[in-house]
Design an enzyme around this catalytic site. Sequence first.
Site, PDB file in Angstrom:
ATOM      1  N   SER A   9      21.939  -4.277  15.224  1.00  9.11           N
ATOM      2  CA  SER A   9      22.950  -4.086  16.263  1.00  9.11           C
ATOM      3  C   SER A   9      23.303  -5.428  16.908  1.00  9.11           C
ATOM      4  CB  SER A   9      22.451  -3.059  17.281  1.00  9.11           C
ATOM      5  OG  SER A   9      23.481  -2.642  18.135  1.00  9.11           O
ATOM      6  N   ASP A  37      27.606   5.737  11.577  1.00  8.10           N
ATOM      7  CA  ASP A  37      27.385   4.945  12.788  1.00  8.10           C
ATOM      8  C   ASP A  37      28.604   5.062  13.700  1.00  8.10           C
ATOM      9  OD1 ASP A  37      26.923   2.984  14.739  1.00  8.10           O
ATOM     10  OD2 ASP A  37      25.926   1.648  13.315  1.00  8.10           O
ATOM     11  N   HIS A  51      23.511   4.961  13.908  1.00  2.00           N
ATOM     12  CA  HIS A  51      23.200   3.634  14.440  1.00  2.00           C
ATOM     13  C   HIS A  51      21.692   3.518  14.634  1.00  2.00           C
ATOM     14  CE1 HIS A  51      24.385  -0.138  16.219  1.00  2.00           C
ATOM     15  NE2 HIS A  51      23.645   0.097  17.291  1.00  2.00           N
TER      16      HIS A  51
END
Length: 242
Positions: free
Chosen positions: A117, A165, A197
């Site tokens: 991320s 995601d 995610h």
Amino acid sequence: MTTTLARLPDDGAPDLLFLLLHGHGQTPDAMRPLAEALAREYPQAAVLCLQAPLQADDPAGSGKPVDGYQYFSRAGINDDNRAARVQAALPAFVATVRNLQQQFSMSWQRTALAGFSQGAIVALEAVQVEPQLAGRVLAFGGRHTTIPDHAPTDTTLHLLHGLADEVVPATPVIDAANALVLLGADITADILPGIGHQLHPRLIDKAIEQLRTFLPRRLWREAMSEAPVLSKPASSKELDKP
């Protein structure tokens, strides 16, 4: 930036350096599954999970700190200000990488950055602005802030993403990968269905597979330059040439 989780070789000096970068509001422990997988695959590597330098803030903009840490603020973030926030975080991050390379006497070619991320975003953008920072980048659930206009020289990028995601949609990742292919980058992009995610085990397995099997163009070039030149007997036609 501190290291609070490390996997080091049982004996001898490390021959590889993996620097793992967590996401917003996380701690280095969030990268433990990846650290353990890398340590199993590369027992002579130094695998370090780094802690981002800033206390995380509330993405909703309340101004209150939240658990975990961050490289840059997500409060009020959008496509207009994301790139500037990431760029502001890069000098300190690059300095940390260089310091650790010096500490472990490790070359940039034998250094890999692996982020999830926000950590993936920082890693991807760092190799865009700093030449010869790392030989490989493993980017899980992250993206470039803008479509790249050049390929990082001799750095192999492995993009690993979940098709489901919703925090970092896959479309910008695919667009950047296509652009980088046209720019001549060494890059792989694995977009797996049914994954959101998260630092999913399937993405980790795919990353290990790419590390094992994908041979960077730099290594091909070095191998070809060291290959012996084989002479051949001249043909009668060649001997007859004036």
